[in-house]
Design an enzyme around this catalytic site. Structure first.
Site, PDB file in Angstrom:
ATOM      1  N   GLU A  55      30.632  36.234  37.583  1.00 27.10           N
ATOM      2  CA  GLU A  55      29.981  36.284  36.267  1.00 27.10           C
ATOM      3  C   GLU A  55      29.732  34.912  35.677  1.00 27.10           C
ATOM      4  O   GLU A  55      28.684  34.656  35.085  1.00 27.10           O
ATOM      5  CB  GLU A  55      30.811  37.128  35.280  1.00 27.10           C
ATOM      6  CG  GLU A  55      30.723  38.633  35.494  1.00 27.10           C
ATOM      7  CD  GLU A  55      31.688  39.155  36.535  1.00 27.10           C
ATOM      8  OE1 GLU A  55      32.449  38.339  37.096  1.00 27.10           O
ATOM      9  OE2 GLU A  55      31.687  40.372  36.798  1.00 27.10           O
ATOM     10  N   HIS A  66      39.720  47.025  31.454  1.00 26.19           N
ATOM     11  CA  HIS A  66      38.327  47.443  31.658  1.00 26.19           C
ATOM     12  C   HIS A  66      37.743  48.141  30.435  1.00 26.19           C
ATOM     13  O   HIS A  66      36.687  48.741  30.529  1.00 26.19           O
ATOM     14  CB  HIS A  66      38.238  48.408  32.853  1.00 26.19           C
ATOM     15  CG  HIS A  66      38.260  47.729  34.180  1.00 26.19           C
ATOM     16  ND1 HIS A  66      39.249  46.867  34.557  1.00 26.19           N
ATOM     17  CD2 HIS A  66      37.394  47.782  35.227  1.00 26.19           C
ATOM     18  CE1 HIS A  66      39.011  46.442  35.786  1.00 26.19           C
ATOM     19  NE2 HIS A  66      37.887  46.972  36.204  1.00 26.19           N
TER      20      HIS A  66
END
Lengths: 339, 380
Positions: free
Chosen positions: A73, A142
């Site tokens: 990312e 998450h």
């Protein structure tokens, strides 16, 4: 799903599609319109999107514009920002906003500050998008709601749609915007169906929508919890409490005028925000309402947030952790002295 | 490998390599022959300009005209000048916080660079960026970035955009290469490894240039970096060609970089360069340099890149003393003028506080505009 009363005055939706289809329509329409727009992220191309948002886009636009990245990312977010500085218009998909934390430096230190730090020389027309928030029993790492963290940073815009029609209209606006836009979706809403116009249309940033009109209490929310608010409003109506549900649609910029207008009518305000309470968009809204409506309020602004704990895995705990309809009803009753 | 072509036994200090250890460097050109003497004199002028500018910068910092952090480029001038000479004017470049040299070499006027550090409206970024954040759209300089290593993904993105604009939008072969500079202290940041992987994977024409001055602030490369004697091995691990270049020699930099850049342009591939050099001053203005010895510093100072280029020209009769004197005088005047201009430039007006936050005006944000430096210029 709860009734959604919004219809763009210039268009009539004649069909219902899923939230994910609405996102894809916006991206595809913009990619057909502007060759500078491209999509990159993990599994967006050959896999057709981890959540099928980009399904079929590789076939239409090819691998030069629908770009699979490694799980990296920080690297691909930074790369996209560099491309945006040169005038391209990248759409960066984070499979989950939870994964954006490892890219915090480029998305917070570069994208929103580039125009300022370069004295107006280099802007950053980029969209970061992905799933935000809990609800899928994914455990705490998450299940991030990043709006509390990221909306603190000046120089970015933040859109958080609550229904398919807004998903498409806000995404179109986001892609055409010259500034960086953080676009927060919800995995729990991707399958939600709703009426969506077929052509391209823009929903301006900084304009809240009244999802349900009411007279007794203003419910201010954005994103998925708007739907919890609508459920709560339906429940409270049975008790004779009439709630006005305001969907902010973007929290940066924040349409405080619409909130003030509503609160001056109802004299009560409950803010529903799925991020944690400390230093959150909800606390910001409450602060601004107290500032602007000090003499109009018949009680302090009540807030419903996710519980101030790491997101639990267990189904029952997670449901209670979220700002669900029951907790919203309790907050409204408490705010209206009817508890 | 060019820098080992002139081995010397009288140099006890080597901050980069463990002498005798093998590196994975493929040969670079090894050339340091004279190009057009006029061009060479221009490079010497550019290097002297950076040197004078930086010396005066240190004075201005001591006089508290410059605030914040200030990182001096003295000793590394051959790299900015040689690399700039090796690329085309519209090849984008991006660098870290030791960026004054790159800005000047790329063509930014000294006054806009100095005024930026003075925090004045005439600065390249209207005084909003400071020493570490030099930007120049006219000269395709995309910063000046303060977070160690963060500029390398940006540089890969610049190169990605060049290629995308040519190949996807305009349907022609890629024509540009991006240069992305970092220091050896950035070698252990995750961002640069992610960027190298992406560049290797996606065939991105970005030359990643490590200005390897042997020190990450006060930590020598061997205390902070595995394989510090052979850093191109890191790039090779990502399928990227690596080169070792003598960054103390402007001619080597020019010749080697020209070959590397043109290969990247032609093949549309990345490259990594271990540009070996030495930072003559401290990491920043507040660094007493206790982590290295005067003997080591003196050895490198005696091998000054400016001295080398000067000698090269003098040996060939291409640098008459009068010419050098005139050059030095012009530079002194230019930097003096830059300081006076920066002092006279007004502080940014308060309307600048909410300016350049967003392109589109809304709420308290009053839009954006180009800095003085670029006004009335066509920047297409």
């Amino acid at each position: 799903m709860s009734t959604v009363t919004v219809i763009d005055p210039t268009m009539t939706a004649t069909r219902e599609i899923e939230f994910r289809d609405a996102l894809r329509e916006a991206m595809s329409q913009e990619m057909r319109r502007d060759p500078r727009v491209f999509l990159l992220g993990e599994e967006v191309a050959q896999y057709n999107g981890a959540y099928k948002v980009s399904k079929g886009m590789l076939d239409e636009f090819g691998p030069r514009r629908i770009i699979d990245t490694p799980i990296s990312e920080s690297g691909f977010a930074g790369m996209a920002i560099g491309a945006a500085m040169m005038g391209l218009r990248p759409i960066v998909e984070f499979m989950s906003w939870s994964f954006s934390l490892v890219a915090a430096d480029p998305i917070l230190n570069n994208a929103p500050k580039m125009l300022y730090m370069s004295g107006g020389q280099f802007g950053c027309p980029i969209v970061f998008r992905g799933n935000d928030g809990a609800g899928g029993q994914l455990g705490s790492t998450h299940s991030w709601c990043v709006e509390g963290l990221y909306s603190n940073v000046p120089g970015l815009k933040m859109a958080i749609p609550s229904c398919p029609e807004d998903a498409k209209g806000l995404m179109t606006t986001a892609i055409r915007d010259d500034d960086p836009v953080f676009f927060l979706e919800s995995e729990r809403m991707l399958g939600m169906k709703g009426p969506v116009p077929e052509g391209d249309y823009l929903i301006p940033f900084g304009q809240a929508k009244v999802r349900r009109e009411g007279t007794d209490c203003t419910l201010v929310s954005f994103g998925r919890p708007v739907n919890f608010c609508l459920d709560a409003a339906a429940e409270l109506a049975k008790e004779g409490i009439s709630c006005e549900v305001l969907d902010m649609r973007t929290i940066r910029p924040l349409d405080i005028d619409s909130i003030v207008r509503s609160v001056r009518k109802t004299n009560y305000c409950v803010v529903v925000d799925q991020s944690w309470s400390f230093g959150s968009p909800g606390s910001e809204v409450a602060s601004q309402v107290h500032q602007h409506c000090f003499d109009d309020l018949d009680n302090f602004v009540h807030r419903v947030h996710s519980a101030d704990v790491p997101t639990p895995y267990a189904f029952n705990l997670e449901q209670e952790y979220l700002p669900n309809a029951r907790r919203i009803c309790e907050a409204v009753r408490s705010c209206l002295y009817r508890a | 490998m060019s820098m080992l072509s002139e081995p010397s036994t009288s140099r006890p200090f080597d901050v980069h390599g463990k002498p005798g250890e093998r590196t994975s460097a493929p040969a670079t050109t090894g050339r340091r022959d004279l190009v057009d003497p006029a061009l060479c004199r221009q490079w010497l002028r550019d290097m002297l300009m950076i040197r004078e500018f930086e010396n005066r910068c240190m004075q201005q910092y001591q006089d508290k005209k410059i605030g914040g952090f200030c990182h001096i480029y003295i000793g590394q001038e051959a790299i900015a000048v040689g690399c700039t000479a090796a690329v085309r004017p519209n090849d984008p470049i991006v660098t870290a916080y030791r960026d004054h040299g790159h800005a000047l070499a790329r063509g930014m006027a000294a006054r806009h660079c100095m005024a930026e550090m003075f925090g004045k409206i005439g600065g390249c970024a209207k005084g909003k960026g400071g020493s570490m954040h030099m930007f120049d759209r006219e000269h395709h300089l995309y910063g000046g970035h303060g977070i160690v290593g963060a500029q390398i993904p940006l540089g890969v993105g610049l190169a990605f955009a060049c290629k995308y604009m040519d190949e996807v939008i305009d349907g022609r072969p890629n024509s540009r290469v991006a240069l992305a500079f970092l220091g050896d202290g950035a070698l252990n940041q995750g961002a640069i490894h992610e960027a190298m992987n992406l560049a290797g994977l996606l065939d991105i024409p970005c030359v990643i240039i490590c200005e390897n001055n042997g020190y990450s602030m006060g930590t020598s490369i061997h205390r902070g970096t595995t394989m510090g004697h052979d850093i191109i091995s890191k790039a090779i691990g990502y399928g990227i060609d690596g080169y070792v270049v003598d960054g103390m020699d402007c001619l080597s930099v020019y010749h080697d970089m020209s070959a590397i850049v043109e290969k990247c342009r032609r093949e549309s591939r990345p490259a990594f360069v271990d540009m070996r050099c030495y930072r003559f001053k401290g990491h920043s203005m507040s660094d007493p340099r206790k982590y290295r010895t005067p003997e080591e510093e003196n050895q490198y100072a005696s091998d000054d890149p400016i001295g080398r280029l000067k000698l090269h020209l003098e040996e060939r009769g291409e640098l008459p003393e009068a010419v050098l004197k005139e050059m030095q005088k012009e530079i002194r005047d230019e930097v003096r003028e830059a300081i006076a201009w920066s002092e006279a430039s007004p502080e940014p007006p308060m309307s600048e506080l909410y300016h350049d936050v967003f392109v589109e005006p809304h709420g308290p944000f009053n839009g954006t505009s180009l800095p003085q430096m670029l006004q009335r210029k066509d920047l297409r």
